[in-house]
Design an enzyme around this catalytic site. Structure first.
Site, PDB file in Angstrom:
ATOM      1  N   GLU A 110     -10.144  -2.538  15.606  1.00 44.50           N
ATOM      2  CA  GLU A 110      -8.987  -3.176  16.247  1.00 44.50           C
ATOM      3  C   GLU A 110      -8.547  -2.472  17.514  1.00 44.50           C
ATOM      4  OE1 GLU A 110      -5.698  -4.415  13.781  1.00 44.50           O
ATOM      5  OE2 GLU A 110      -7.008  -4.737  12.064  1.00 44.50           O
ATOM      6  N   GLU A 136       1.458   3.584  13.078  1.00 40.48           N
ATOM      7  CA  GLU A 136       0.407   3.293  12.095  1.00 40.48           C
ATOM      8  C   GLU A 136      -0.601   2.423  12.833  1.00 40.48           C
ATOM      9  OE1 GLU A 136      -1.940   1.585  10.445  1.00 40.48           O
ATOM     10  OE2 GLU A 136      -0.783   0.591   8.853  1.00 40.48           O
ATOM     11  N   HIS A 176      -5.139  -0.329   1.566  1.00 40.68           N
ATOM     12  CA  HIS A 176      -5.457  -1.648   2.133  1.00 40.68           C
ATOM     13  C   HIS A 176      -6.594  -1.569   3.143  1.00 40.68           C
ATOM     14  CE1 HIS A 176      -3.071  -0.315   5.597  1.00 40.68           C
ATOM     15  NE2 HIS A 176      -3.559  -1.342   6.259  1.00 40.68           N
ATOM     16  N   ASP A 224       0.856  -1.182   0.000  1.00 37.15           N
ATOM     17  CA  ASP A 224       0.000   0.000   0.000  1.00 37.15           C
ATOM     18  C   ASP A 224       0.895   1.236   0.000  1.00 37.15           C
ATOM     19  OD1 ASP A 224      -1.760   2.057   0.450  1.00 37.15           O
ATOM     20  OD2 ASP A 224      -2.805   1.090   2.118  1.00 37.15           O
TER      21      ASP A 224
END
Length: 357
Positions: A144, A135, A297, A43
């Site tokens: 998440e 990130e 992504h 990506d």
């Protein structure tokens, strides 16, 4: 394949209930697999945004101490050293930490980067840091819940007036159409009669309803968007609190840009890397996952509605959205959407965003 989809692919490898004590071990095992990192490194929108920010604003990095939270393969840590950082602490909870050590050694940076395999919550750095780079973003920004560890790192390690990269994140929402998917799903059930001589067209409404139970991770384009997207949440990563991210609520009102069928709503995010120069001028590099730009992504997070509605230009699509962390497993999300199209009755739908949907 998004990071989330790799979790889905591996879900049958988890032992026991997804809610039991082993689920966190399973989560980090996913990030020990090379394919997740291959997808992220492929990506270029994502990785180049980080590289561009670190190099463009290298004055904010030079001679400084940096923490890389969720370091993965260590690429962001190495970008920081290339930009002149004095020291980087690369914190990675998964077994990918061992691979990162090998990559860092191969690039001659072992003396400058310390890889620490542990949870942020269990990690003690030998010094405070000037910059935290991470990130951490998931699908729909919050999926998440890696932001929990990020904010823990900020509160434990970041010096007063230290720099958080990304600095500001925004979650966007827009109404969308997807006639291609509608027809594709319908044709699947219509074709059963042609292929097998059994009419199953009555299954289509149920199949569409099943699709509407979960947040779908797909790639959209500008042609799918029915109205200009709105920012439904904005977070300053230097000051945001966990409670701000656990419960996101926003009203919305869109004016349709043309005639089409409203099939649902899409969410995406932006992440800005900010620095102030000359004590006043704000400069930024912005990572966007918008459908108006190259796909990433993360793809796009889509919530379909059970009963699509035809809209004309300037028709108002209004309502509110609530995004909360799941009560049983905090890495999942629950979404509640209330909507009214023109003068039609208001409707409400609920969605899950989990590894099994």
């Amino acid at each position: 394949m998004s990071k989330r989809r790799r979790v889905q692919d591996l879900s049958d490898e988890a032992e026991g209930s997804i809610f039991d004590a082993k689920s966190e071990k399973f989560y980090f095992n996913v990030y020990s697999d090379a394919s997740v990192h291959e997808r992220m490194l492929e990506d270029m929108t994502r990785t180049k945004a980080y590289q561009d920010a670190i190099f463009k604003f290298s004055d904010a990095i030079k001679g400084k101490v940096v923490a890389d939270v969720g370091a993965g393969t260590g690429i962001l840590s190495m970008f920081c050293i290339q930009a002149g950082a004095k020291k980087v602490y690369a914190v990675e909870a998964s077994d990918m930490a061992e691979q990162a050590r090998g990559v860092i050694k191969a690039n001659g940076m072992s003396e400058q980067i310390d890889v620490m395999q542990c949870l942020v919550e269990d990690c003690d750095l030998p010094e405070m840091v000037d910059v935290i780079v991470s990130e951490w973003m998931g699908c729909m920004l919050l999926y998440e819940s890696m932001w929990v560890s990020l904010l823990c790192a900020r509160d434990k390690w970041l010096k007063p007036n230290g720099l958080m990269w990304p600095s500001v994140t925004e979650l966007h929402l827009a109404p969308i159409t997807n006639e291609g998917l509608w027809q594709e799903k319908k044709e699947i059930w219509d074709s059963v009669n042609e292929n097998y001589g059994v009419n199953m067209s009555s299954m289509f409404p149920f199949a569409w309803t099943c699709l509407c139970r979960s947040v779908n991770i797909i790639v959209l384009s500008a042609e799918n968007v029915l109205a200009r997207g709105h920012v439904i949440a904005k977070f300053d990563m230097a000051t945001v609190k966990i409670s701000d991210l656990e419960h996101v609520k926003s009203d919305f009102s869109f004016a349709s840009m043309g005639r089409g069928v409203l099939h649902g709503f899409a969410a995406w995010f932006t992440a800005a890397f900010d620095v102030r120069q000359n004590d006043s001028e704000l400069n930024s590099v912005v990572l966007t996952t918008s459908p108006y730009n190259e796909p990433t992504h993360w793809e796009h997070s889509v919530m379909y509605i059970e009963h699509p509605v035809t809209v004309d230009q300037d028709d108002i699509i209004s309502g509110n959205i609530k995004i909360t962390t799941n009560k049983k497993y905090s890495r999942w999300l629950d979404v509640q959407l209330t909507c009214r199209v023109k003068d039609n009755p208001e409707f409400e739908q609920k969605y899950t965003m989990n590894d099994l949907s």
